[in-house]
Write a protein that holds these residues in place. Structure first.
Motif, mmCIF file in Angstrom:
data_model
loop_
_atom_site.group_PDB
_atom_site.id
_atom_site.type_symbol
_atom_site.label_atom_id
_atom_site.label_comp_id
_atom_site.label_asym_id
_atom_site.label_seq_id
_atom_site.Cartn_x
_atom_site.Cartn_y
_atom_site.Cartn_z
ATOM 1 N N GLU A 80 29.855 76.254 45.143
ATOM 2 C CA GLU A 80 28.938 77.087 44.365
ATOM 3 C C GLU A 80 28.006 77.877 45.290
ATOM 4 N N LYS A 81 27.510 77.219 46.324
ATOM 5 C CA LYS A 81 26.602 77.885 47.264
ATOM 6 C C LYS A 81 27.303 79.010 48.005
ATOM 7 N N GLY A 82 28.555 78.772 48.393
ATOM 8 C CA GLY A 82 29.314 79.800 49.091
ATOM 9 C C GLY A 82 28.928 79.934 50.545
ATOM 10 N N GLY A 83 29.263 81.107 51.122
ATOM 11 C CA GLY A 83 29.007 81.343 52.537
ATOM 12 C C GLY A 83 28.353 82.680 52.784
ATOM 13 N N SER A 84 28.674 83.261 53.925
ATOM 14 C CA SER A 84 28.032 84.510 54.316
ATOM 15 C C SER A 84 28.419 85.673 53.408
ATOM 16 N N GLU A 85 29.520 85.533 52.644
ATOM 17 C CA GLU A 85 29.959 86.605 51.749
ATOM 18 C C GLU A 85 29.529 86.374 50.303
ATOM 19 N N GLY A 86 28.793 85.298 50.059
ATOM 20 C CA GLY A 86 28.325 85.047 48.702
ATOM 21 C C GLY A 86 28.909 83.767 48.136
ATOM 22 N N SER A 113 37.213 83.149 36.936
ATOM 23 C CA SER A 113 38.022 82.809 38.104
ATOM 24 C C SER A 113 38.448 84.048 38.895
ATOM 25 N N THR A 114 38.703 85.145 38.198
ATOM 26 C CA THR A 114 39.156 86.355 38.900
ATOM 27 C C THR A 114 38.053 86.976 39.754
ATOM 28 N N GLU A 115 36.786 86.622 39.471
ATOM 29 C CA GLU A 115 35.674 87.113 40.267
ATOM 30 C C GLU A 115 35.229 86.105 41.330
ATOM 31 N N SER A 116 35.908 84.965 41.395
ATOM 32 C CA SER A 116 35.546 83.906 42.324
ATOM 33 C C SER A 116 36.256 84.115 43.655
ATOM 34 N N ARG A 117 35.520 84.025 44.745
ATOM 35 C CA ARG A 117 36.071 84.348 46.060
ATOM 36 C C ARG A 117 37.193 83.403 46.477
ATOM 37 N N ILE A 118 37.091 82.128 46.105
ATOM 38 C CA ILE A 118 38.149 81.215 46.536
ATOM 39 C C ILE A 118 39.485 81.571 45.877
ATOM 40 N N VAL A 119 39.438 82.165 44.692
ATOM 41 C CA VAL A 119 40.664 82.617 44.038
ATOM 42 C C VAL A 119 41.101 83.959 44.615
ATOM 43 N N GLN A 120 40.154 84.873 44.792
ATOM 44 C CA GLN A 120 40.492 86.191 45.320
ATOM 45 C C GLN A 120 41.158 86.101 46.682
ATOM 46 N N ARG A 121 40.567 85.295 47.591
ATOM 47 C CA ARG A 121 41.102 85.221 48.954
ATOM 48 C C ARG A 121 42.439 84.480 49.007
ATOM 49 N N SER A 122 42.638 83.526 48.105
ATOM 50 C CA SER A 122 43.878 82.754 48.128
ATOM 51 C C SER A 122 45.033 83.463 47.436
ATOM 52 N N THR A 123 44.758 84.575 46.755
ATOM 53 C CA THR A 123 45.828 85.323 46.078
ATOM 54 C C THR A 123 46.142 86.646 46.766
ATOM 55 N N LEU A 124 45.474 86.929 47.875
ATOM 56 C CA LEU A 124 45.796 88.135 48.632
ATOM 57 C C LEU A 124 47.169 87.994 49.282
ATOM 58 N N ARG A 129 50.046 87.912 52.135
ATOM 59 C CA ARG A 129 49.972 87.407 53.498
ATOM 60 C C ARG A 129 49.716 88.524 54.508
ATOM 61 N N SER A 130 50.123 89.749 54.178
ATOM 62 C CA SER A 130 49.924 90.882 55.091
ATOM 63 C C SER A 130 48.447 91.263 55.217
ATOM 64 N N ASP A 131 47.617 90.871 54.255
ATOM 65 C CA ASP A 131 46.192 91.186 54.292
ATOM 66 C C ASP A 131 45.488 90.221 55.245
ATOM 67 N N GLU A 132 44.711 90.743 56.192
ATOM 68 C CA GLU A 132 44.047 89.891 57.175
ATOM 69 C C GLU A 132 42.985 88.990 56.552
ATOM 70 N N GLU A 133 42.551 89.290 55.313
ATOM 71 C CA GLU A 133 41.579 88.462 54.618
ATOM 72 C C GLU A 133 42.231 87.322 53.830
ATOM 73 N N SER A 134 43.569 87.260 53.850
ATOM 74 C CA SER A 134 44.287 86.237 53.095
ATOM 75 C C SER A 134 43.960 84.855 53.629
ATOM 76 N N MET A 135 43.783 83.913 52.708
ATOM 77 C CA MET A 135 43.459 82.538 53.071
ATOM 78 C C MET A 135 44.376 81.569 52.324
ATOM 79 N N PRO A 136 44.766 80.472 52.970
ATOM 80 C CA PRO A 136 44.450 80.112 54.354
ATOM 81 C C PRO A 136 45.232 80.970 55.343
ATOM 82 N N PRO A 137 44.723 81.127 56.567
ATOM 83 C CA PRO A 137 45.383 82.002 57.534
ATOM 84 C C PRO A 137 46.674 81.383 58.061
ATOM 85 N N GLU A 138 47.506 82.222 58.609
ATOM 86 C CA GLU A 138 48.724 81.725 59.247
ATOM 87 C C GLU A 138 48.354 80.833 60.429
#
Length: 500
Positions: free
Chosen positions: A233-239, A247-258, A260-269
């Protein structure tokens, strides 16, 4: 160059690193300029050279016993001291400019500076006697090893240089792994208790498998921790990490659905991305109305949630729960629930206070307890004798504890045990085979243990009726209800009939 001048250089170089660490803290923010961010990543390349050379130095000295340092020793000492300083400096840049933070990061940085100082002193005093040289070189090698160990724990598992690697267990996560949840709109929005229960039993294992290696108290990249609901809930440097109900506005969902070609995709390779099913579970948990609470046994009485007020009208059971808490001597919450089978004890809020001593005390009421969740407590094999007293126990969870084969052998003797969760324990194939003699056991969960594929196969051969689970989720284990009295009587009569 004189020894005194060398000492001044070593001291000055160390002070420069201290100043860098103060001016460029690893605070979790990713920042520019890009060139410094790139230079910081070179830490991962450079650090292996001084580590190797620091260990080569004393070996060379022992191989060629000479009173004065040989030319190769002098050359390697120069490169090792300079390389150690450069690796530490680049590590400080890496932590500051590439978004690292956490206790492990701070410890790694401090130990790197200490190791650099030790390597510098060994270099500065290399003109002294052979025994002194070797002693200083060994001290420097030890300092480098400790710093490397902490760095290895940040990338790999805890106990990087002190514990054997656990054999990998193939993890399969599908919608069937979450049978305790409804991934369709439920009749009501999830309550905070339902959200926490869903997090503990479905969401938390997913995040631990894919995310918390870089986002926990020890290493929180981007100031983001994913090891508790409050931290997400507290999040990090990006909010904030999540927005309840969105859920669609939640960063943990946004970053995990990017992609793989996107450098912001999580978890990283090279880590594997979350599957669509895993993302669906996390989204359902955040949206609230799309995930219902884990299917629980029929509860007839909520006994007490300490230190809150009693919610039970059953005074006898409430007094019993009061008595248990007083005997345990704990100050945090103990949740006791009574169902048709007996009491259910969970210790989530007192994991740091619950040890073998508390288990022995709890065993005094063993005849009243049907289920226990002792996950992440401090129990060990020393609690084997105590666990053997819980003759009425049907479900036992001891995940992420120090229990091993002795504890599992004692649990195998429990006459009514039907489900056993051993995730992240120290059990081996020897303890696993003891479960072949557990009379009523129907399912055992063994992910992240030292059990091998051969040991699992041997148990499956001995007990083909037993479900051995190595997947992430534990609530997928369908445990049939205990046999009725008529069925139990028929089973006992059949066992007494003489074999033809």
């Amino acid at each position: 160059m004189t020894t005194r001048n060398r000492l001044f250089i070593a001291l000055g170089a160390t002070l420069v690193l201290v100043a860098m660490a103060q001016a460029l803290p690893a605070d979790g923010d990713s920042r520019g300029p890009a060139i410094l961010s790139i230079f910081g990543k070179w830490h991962l390349l450079i650090l292996h050279f001084p580590i190797a050379l620091i260990f080569v130095l004393p070996a060379l000295e022992l191989w060629h016993p000479e009173a004065a340092p040989s030319r190769p020793v002098l050359l390697i000492a120069n490169i090792a001291a300079g390389g150690t300083w450069l690796a530490t400096a680049l590590g400080i840049l890496h932590g500051h400019f590439n978004g690292f933070s956490g206790t492990d990061v701070d410890d790694h940085s401090l130990l790197g500076i200490v190791a650099t100082a030790e390597a510098g002193i060994a270099w500065a005093l290399i003109g002294l006697g052979r025994r002194t040289r070797i002693t200083l070189q060994c001290i420097a090698a030890l300092g480098v090893a400790v710093a490397a160990h902490v760095g290895g724990e940040m990338v790999h598992d805890d106990g990087f240089l002190t514990e054997p690697s656990k054999p990998s267990v193939k993890e399969t996560v599908t919608l069937d792994n979450f049978k305790g949840f409804s991934l369709v709109p439920s009749a009501h929005a999830a309550t905070p208790d339902e959200r926490r229960q869903a997090y503990e039993q479905a969401v938390r294992p997913i995040l631990e498998a894919h995310c918390t290696a870089c986002h926990d108290a020890k290493k929180s990249k981007g100031k983001l921790r994913l090891d508790s609901i409050e931290a997400i809930e507290k999040g990090g440097s990006e909010g904030a990490g999540l927005v309840w109900g969105k859920s669609t506005e939640s960063r943990i969902v946004q970053r995990s659905t990017l992609p793989r070609s996107d450098e912001e995709s999580m978890p990283p390779e090279p880590k594997k991305m979350l599957t669509a099913e895993q993302v669906a579970v996390i989204k359902g948990w955040i949206d609230g109305k799309a995930v219902s609470a884990v299917v629980a046994p029929k509860v007839t009485n909520i006994v007490k949630t300490y230190p809150n007020q009693s919610f039970s009208a059953n005074d006898k059971v409430s007094e019993q729960a009061d008595s248990i808490v007083k005997k345990l001597g704990v100050t945090a919450n103990l949740r006791a629930v009574e169902n048709d089978a007996g009491m259910i004890i969970t210790t989530h809020a007192i994991v740091a206070q619950f040890s073998d001593k508390q288990l022995s005390t709890l065993a005094e009421n063993a005849g009243d307890i049907a289920e226990m969740d002792l996950s992440r407590t401090r129990i060990t094999d020393a609690g084997s004798a105590a666990i053997a007293r819980f003759k009425k126990l049907e479900v036992l969870a001891v995940g992420e504890t120090k229990v091993g084969d002795g504890f599992v052998k004692a649990a195998a003797s429990l006459p009514h045990l039907r489900r056993l969760i051993l995730r992240g324990t120290q059990v081996t194939d020897m303890g696993l085979m003891a479960l072949s003699k557990s009379p009523e056991l129907q399912a055992v969960y063994v992910a992240q243990t030292s059990c091998t594929a051969g040991g699992i196969a041997a148990l499956q051969k001995a007990r083909p009726d037993l479900k051995i689970v190595g997947a992430i989720q534990l609530v997928d284990i369908p445990v049939p209800p205990p046999p009725s009295k008529d069925e139990a009587i028929k089973k006992a009569a059949a066992a007494k009939e003489p074999k033809k």
